[in-house]
Write an enzyme that holds these catalytic residues in place. Sequence first.
Site, short mmCIF file in Angstrom:
data_model
loop_
_atom_site.label_atom_id
_atom_site.label_comp_id
_atom_site.label_asym_id
_atom_site.label_seq_id
_atom_site.Cartn_x
_atom_site.Cartn_y
_atom_site.Cartn_z
N SER A 39 0.82 -1.04 -0.09
CA SER A 39 -0.06 -0.06 0.08
C SER A 39 0.65 1.38 0.15
CB SER A 39 -0.98 -0.04 1.10
OG SER A 39 -0.13 -0.01 2.31
N LYS A 82 1.03 3.80 6.66
CA LYS A 82 0.52 4.88 5.82
C LYS A 82 0.98 6.15 5.96
CE LYS A 82 -2.89 1.55 5.16
NZ LYS A 82 -2.65 0.78 3.80
#
Length: 157
Positions: A39, A82
């Site tokens: 991600s 993230k």
Amino acid sequence: MASPYVVLGKSVVYTVSGFSTLYCTLKFIGGFGRCEDVSMEPTIQHGDLVWISPISVNFQRLQKGDVVFCKSPKSPKAIICKRLIGMEGDTVFNDEKGYEEYVDNGQIWLEGDNKDYSIDSRSYGPLPYGLIVSKVALRLWPLSRFGFIEPGKQPAN
């Protein structure tokens, strides 16, 4: 000659002191982490070894663009990696839902750089600031990509 009890006592004290020092170092100064998904590509690739530091989190010195390790809101034992997109009081456009969302006090908005393969705040909304574990400061491995992780910067592959 020292008695066996004195030697055992010193060994226990040194062992406990060593583990205490190690724990405090990892908890308050920093340690190693590994990003285990895609991600955050291309910034951080699957399997990259990074240096993480909770200092910025503990002193609330995070800024937009920082990459963080955070407890997953879906599975509290899992850690996700993230980018911090929004801080409390910000309005963030959720391109997955097609409208703006407000980030309340004590919350943050996280997104992966590889949006097609990231499950993040676009899916589950703002997260409590308290779920942040540490800031990702430095990529250690692979050596060919060694370097600081700068806010908002996406290095070339």
